[in-house]
Design an enzyme around this catalytic site. Structure first.
Site, PDB file in Angstrom:
ATOM      1  N   ASP A 190      90.877  61.824  52.855  1.00  0.00           N
ATOM      2  CA  ASP A 190      90.806  61.988  54.308  1.00  0.00           C
ATOM      3  C   ASP A 190      89.558  61.331  54.882  1.00  0.00           C
ATOM      4  OD1 ASP A 190      92.703  63.247  55.871  1.00  0.00           O
ATOM      5  OD2 ASP A 190      92.038  65.272  55.355  1.00  0.00           O
ATOM      6  N   GLU A 246     101.888  67.983  61.017  1.00  0.00           N
ATOM      7  CA  GLU A 246     101.367  69.351  60.819  1.00  0.00           C
ATOM      8  C   GLU A 246     101.802  70.276  61.950  1.00  0.00           C
ATOM      9  OE1 GLU A 246      97.294  69.683  59.614  1.00  0.00           O
ATOM     10  OE2 GLU A 246      97.293  71.868  59.868  1.00  0.00           O
ATOM     11  N   LYS A 275      93.627  58.782  54.665  1.00  0.00           N
ATOM     12  CA  LYS A 275      94.404  59.418  55.741  1.00  0.00           C
ATOM     13  C   LYS A 275      93.509  59.557  56.961  1.00  0.00           C
ATOM     14  CE  LYS A 275      95.644  63.998  55.714  1.00  0.00           C
ATOM     15  NZ  LYS A 275      94.977  64.521  56.932  1.00  0.00           N
ATOM     16  N   GLU A 313      93.651  61.011  61.283  1.00  0.00           N
ATOM     17  CA  GLU A 313      94.397  61.772  62.285  1.00  0.00           C
ATOM     18  C   GLU A 313      94.553  60.969  63.572  1.00  0.00           C
ATOM     19  OE1 GLU A 313      92.777  65.723  62.872  1.00  0.00           O
ATOM     20  OE2 GLU A 313      92.800  66.132  60.712  1.00  0.00           O
ATOM     21  N   ASP A 356      90.046  66.899  54.286  1.00  0.00           N
ATOM     22  CA  ASP A 356      88.776  67.354  54.873  1.00  0.00           C
ATOM     23  C   ASP A 356      88.811  68.869  55.106  1.00  0.00           C
ATOM     24  OD1 ASP A 356      90.486  67.381  57.020  1.00  0.00           O
ATOM     25  OD2 ASP A 356      89.123  66.348  58.399  1.00  0.00           O
ATOM     26  N   SER A 357      89.954  69.495  54.790  1.00  0.00           N
ATOM     27  CA  SER A 357      90.005  70.961  54.767  1.00  0.00           C
ATOM     28  C   SER A 357      88.965  71.497  53.780  1.00  0.00           C
ATOM     29  CB  SER A 357      91.405  71.444  54.378  1.00  0.00           C
ATOM     30  OG  SER A 357      91.842  70.818  53.187  1.00  0.00           O
TER      31      SER A 357
HETATM   32  O1  KIV Z   1      92.648  68.338  55.234  1.00  0.00           O
HETATM   33  C1  KIV Z   1      93.737  68.671  54.761  1.00  0.00           C
HETATM   34  O2  KIV Z   1      93.830  69.420  53.772  1.00  0.00           O
HETATM   35  C2  KIV Z   1      94.930  68.147  55.406  1.00  0.00           C
HETATM   36  C3  KIV Z   1      96.229  68.780  55.046  1.00  0.00           C
HETATM   37  C4  KIV Z   1      96.303  70.085  55.680  1.00  0.00           C
HETATM   38  C5  KIV Z   1      97.388  67.905  55.357  1.00  0.00           C
HETATM   39  O3  KIV Z   1      94.850  67.291  56.226  1.00  0.00           O
END
Ligand code: KIV
Length: 273
Positions: free
Chosen positions: A88, A187, A118, A120, A49-50
């Site tokens: 994510d 992280e 994924k 969090e 989600d970056s």
């Molecule tokens: O969103 C993302 O790119 C991430 C990585 C930094 C692990 O969660």
């Protein structure tokens, strides 16, 4: 024979089996073309989600939506054949209840065909991780500095640099492993804490700013290629692409203005009769 049968994609159990084995190599990608470049060299492609910050210029990942993740997840799946693709879950799509999480994860798996998701959170998300994994959703957990909680954390600073903070992160790591996550991203945490977690839990740890003690490493592709202006201390820049891209754009603009491009080799003449 379908292409899928010719090239077997890595699965979440394949990655889980790499605990204490060959280091797991992971990078982010949001597009078919970068996914294609990465696929030969990495084990895991994370559609992170970056993308909200990297692609869309947002200040944080909080505004990212499920539809944004699904669109880019589909592109990455189309561009890759071998790596495990993990998508994510964005903020607000899984925290409310295990049922909400399952509904949205099922959408991601069905609409992107990715191999895992994924999310969090540690102890707080353990019940949800158990609910998901027991119903066919492979989960990569994410603990330590969790960017989706920026509004409560207050900053992106590294965690666990003071031993008094360790208990919470150790509990988080144990909770996600016990709940059935196949791996966990750690992280921005101090090296001795990452080492302790990696030694204690039975699933692979994938570090981003969490030292070489982890079972694998992940970075945001644009950060390591030198396309992001500001990067955290833990990023090694393996390229300086921003300067090279800008130079190419300048050369193109100069040549168009000077009527040097397009040249005869880029122009269609009439067919010879
Ligand atoms: O969103 C993302 O790119 C991430 C990585 C930094 C692990 O969660």
């Amino acid at each position: 024979m379908s292409l899928q049968q010719e090239i077997r994609r890595l699965t979440a159990p394949d990655i889980q089996a790499r605990k204490k084995g060959e280091p797991i190599v992971a990078l982010t990608s949001y597009h078919a073309h970068t996914a294609g470049l990465l696929d030969k060299y990495v084990d895991v492609i994370l559609v992170g989600d970056s993308l909200g910050m990297v692609m869309h210029g947002l200040e944080t990942t909080v505004p990212v939506t499920l539809d944004m993740m699904i669109l880019q997840g589909r592109a990455v799946m189309r561009g890759s054949k071998k790596a495990l693709v993990v998508v994510d879950m964005p903020f607000g799509s899984y925290e409310e209840s295990p049922q909400q999480a399952f509904r949205n994860c099922a959408r991601v798996l069905k609409e992107t065909h990715c191999g895992a998701i994924k999310l969090e959170g540690g102890t707080l998300m353990a019940e949800t991780i158990r609910f998901l994994t027991s119903r066919g959703v492979p989960v990569m957990a994410h603990i330590g500095m969790t960017p989706q909680s920026i509004n409560t954390l207050g900053s992106f600073r590294a965690r666990g640099r003071d031993e008094s903070e360790w208990d919470k992160f150790l509990d988080d790591a144990r909770a996600v492993a016990d709940a059935g996550a196949f791996s966990v991203v750690i992280e921005a945490v101090a090296e001795p804490l990452a080492k302790r977690i990696t030694e204690e839990i039975a699933i692979p740890t994938i570090g981003i700013g969490a030292s070489p003690a982890c079972d694998g490493q992940i970075l945001v592709l644009e950060d390591m290629l030198g396309l992001s202006q500001r990067v955290p201390k833990f990023v090694k820049r393996y390229g300086e692409l921003a300067g090279r891209i800008e130079q190419s754009i300048k050369d193109y603009a100069d040549e168009v203005r000077a009527r040097k491009f397009p040249g005869p080799e880029h122009t269609y003449p009439l067919k010879k009769s």
